[in-house]
Motif scaffolding. Structure first.
Motif, PDB file in Angstrom:
ATOM      1  N   PHE A   1       0.845  -1.180   0.000  1.00  0.00           N
ATOM      2  CA  PHE A   1       0.000   0.000   0.000  1.00  0.00           C
ATOM      3  C   PHE A   1       0.892   1.246   0.000  1.00  0.00           C
ATOM      4  CE2 PHE A   1      -3.397  -2.651   2.078  1.00  0.00           C
ATOM      5  CZ  PHE A   1      -4.416  -2.375   1.161  1.00  0.00           C
ATOM      6  N   PRO A   2       0.439   2.336  -0.606  1.00  0.00           N
ATOM      7  CA  PRO A   2       1.220   3.578  -0.560  1.00  0.00           C
ATOM      8  C   PRO A   2       1.514   3.997   0.876  1.00  0.00           C
ATOM      9  CG  PRO A   2      -0.576   3.771  -2.139  1.00  0.00           C
ATOM     10  CD  PRO A   2      -0.806   2.491  -1.396  1.00  0.00           C
ATOM     11  N   GLY A   3       2.761   4.334   1.139  1.00  0.00           N
ATOM     12  CA  GLY A   3       3.136   4.832   2.451  1.00  0.00           C
ATOM     13  C   GLY A   3       3.567   3.771   3.454  1.00  0.00           C
ATOM     14  N   VAL A   4       3.451   2.479   3.086  1.00  0.00           N
ATOM     15  CA  VAL A   4       3.799   1.417   4.036  1.00  0.00           C
ATOM     16  C   VAL A   4       5.269   1.502   4.451  1.00  0.00           C
ATOM     17  CG1 VAL A   4       4.204  -1.071   4.253  1.00  0.00           C
ATOM     18  CG2 VAL A   4       2.006  -0.242   3.444  1.00  0.00           C
ATOM     19  N   ARG A   5       6.154   1.544   3.466  1.00  0.00           N
ATOM     20  CA  ARG A   5       7.587   1.538   3.809  1.00  0.00           C
ATOM     21  C   ARG A   5       7.970   2.770   4.624  1.00  0.00           C
ATOM     22  NH1 ARG A   5      12.144  -1.217   2.582  1.00  0.00           N
ATOM     23  NH2 ARG A   5      14.043  -0.042   3.027  1.00  0.00           N
ATOM     24  N   ASN A   6       7.500   3.936   4.223  1.00  0.00           N
ATOM     25  CA  ASN A   6       7.824   5.156   4.965  1.00  0.00           C
ATOM     26  C   ASN A   6       7.326   5.081   6.402  1.00  0.00           C
ATOM     27  OD1 ASN A   6       9.130   6.345   2.821  1.00  0.00           O
ATOM     28  ND2 ASN A   6       7.359   7.547   2.162  1.00  0.00           N
ATOM     29  N   ALA A   7       6.125   4.533   6.575  1.00  0.00           N
ATOM     30  CA  ALA A   7       5.551   4.433   7.922  1.00  0.00           C
ATOM     31  C   ALA A   7       6.380   3.499   8.801  1.00  0.00           C
ATOM     32  CB  ALA A   7       4.108   3.933   7.838  1.00  0.00           C
ATOM     33  N   ILE A   8       6.755   2.342   8.257  1.00  0.00           N
ATOM     34  CA  ILE A   8       7.540   1.389   9.039  1.00  0.00           C
ATOM     35  C   ILE A   8       8.922   1.954   9.335  1.00  0.00           C
ATOM     36  CG2 ILE A   8       8.550  -0.918   9.072  1.00  0.00           C
ATOM     37  CD1 ILE A   8       6.215  -1.891   7.388  1.00  0.00           C
ATOM     38  N   GLU A   9       9.524   2.630   8.345  1.00  0.00           N
ATOM     39  CA  GLU A   9      10.834   3.252   8.579  1.00  0.00           C
ATOM     40  C   GLU A   9      10.746   4.292   9.692  1.00  0.00           C
ATOM     41  OE1 GLU A   9      11.843   4.782   4.737  1.00  0.00           O
ATOM     42  OE2 GLU A   9      13.154   3.072   4.271  1.00  0.00           O
ATOM     43  N   THR A  10       9.688   5.097   9.684  1.00  0.00           N
ATOM     44  CA  THR A  10       9.508   6.133  10.704  1.00  0.00           C
ATOM     45  C   THR A  10       9.365   5.512  12.081  1.00  0.00           C
ATOM     46  OG1 THR A  10       8.453   7.646   9.135  1.00  0.00           O
ATOM     47  CG2 THR A  10       8.020   8.018  11.472  1.00  0.00           C
ATOM     48  N   ILE A  11       8.543   4.476  12.173  1.00  0.00           N
ATOM     49  CA  ILE A  11       8.325   3.794  13.455  1.00  0.00           C
ATOM     50  C   ILE A  11       9.629   3.201  13.972  1.00  0.00           C
ATOM     51  CG2 ILE A  11       7.191   1.818  14.538  1.00  0.00           C
ATOM     52  CD1 ILE A  11       4.798   2.382  12.602  1.00  0.00           C
ATOM     53  N   ARG A  12      10.344   2.513  13.096  1.00  0.00           N
ATOM     54  CA  ARG A  12      11.589   1.852  13.503  1.00  0.00           C
ATOM     55  C   ARG A  12      12.671   2.860  13.879  1.00  0.00           C
ATOM     56  NH1 ARG A  12      14.929  -2.936  10.300  1.00  0.00           N
ATOM     57  NH2 ARG A  12      16.765  -2.846  11.627  1.00  0.00           N
TER      58      ARG A  12
END
Length: 228
Positions: A107-118
């Motif tokens: 989904f759009p934004g998945v990688r950015n969201a996980i990177e931000t969380i991590r």
């Protein structure tokens, strides 16, 4: 949320959560057309397993035993030999489907969201009913997720408590410090809540979830306001 939770880990379901389930369906139309009884039977048997696994006499304790029971139930439904069903099941659902992931994107934004969380010191992992490793690699997320657990490894499917207990043990945090993110209100959200974890739903809002979202940035923002 009624009480503030401090997250140390966020765990993601895979199918229908990290990517659109419709993307896989479209790439498997040929299987549905050529083997409709197998596909329908597999879906029915998976639902039957979720009922059977709650009985006190349920015996599978690992993936092999689960697959044996699964093949037995499917053979009875399709009226063909169990060894033949086992070969078909393993080929189509455990070998061919992961191969269809080459062109599927998250989904759009998945990688950015996980990177931000991590990047904010929160552990990230995945927990799926079906084997997740190849799918996560195809989605381009294997470098981010620290653990990838499969419910079948424990002989059950979500929302069985064994699955979430194993996840909690693997992460080493208190249940209340873990957020599980999924799309299914019963298997993902209720299963996690029953284990004492917080739960976020990817999709339409549900009263079962602590948080619901459709935009992944919103999830990352919410997690960071509740990080430990």
């Amino acid at each position: 949320m009624q009480q503030r939770v401090r997250f140390r880990a966020v765990v993601f379901d895979v199918d229908g959560t990290l990517y659109p389930a419709s993307a896989l369906y479209l790439r498997c139309i040929d299987i549905f057309v050529r083997h409709p009884r197998l596909v329908e039977g597999f879906s029915v048997v998976r639902k039957e397993l979720r009922t059977l696994q709650m009985r006190s006499d349920y015996t599978p304790r690992d993936a092999e035993e689960l697959h044996q029971l699964q093949a037995s139930l499917l053979a009875q439904r399709m009226h063909i030999p169990q060894d033949q069903v086992r070969k078909l099941m393993e080929f189509f659902f455990y070998a061919m489907l992961p191969e269809r992931f080459a062109s599927i994107r998250p989904f759009p934004g998945v990688r950015n969201a996980i990177e931000t969380i991590r990047s904010n010191g929160i552990a990230v992992a995945a927990l799926s009913d079906l084997p997740p490793t190849e799918k996560i690699e195809a989605l381009g997320l294997s470098d981010l997720l620290e653990h990838a657990l499969c419910a079948e490894e424990f002989g059950v499917l979500k929302p069985h408590p064994w699955v979430f207990a194993a996840l909690i043990e693997r992460l080493g945090y208190a249940p209340s410090e873990i957020l599980y993110v999924g799309n299914n209100p019963v298997y993902d959200i209720q299963g996690a809540k029953n284990a004492g974890m917080a739960a976020a739903r990817c999709g339409r809002p549900t009263a079962l979830a602590d948080f619901s979202f459709t935009k992944w940035k919103n999830l990352a923002d919410w997690v960071l306001t509740n990080r430990a």
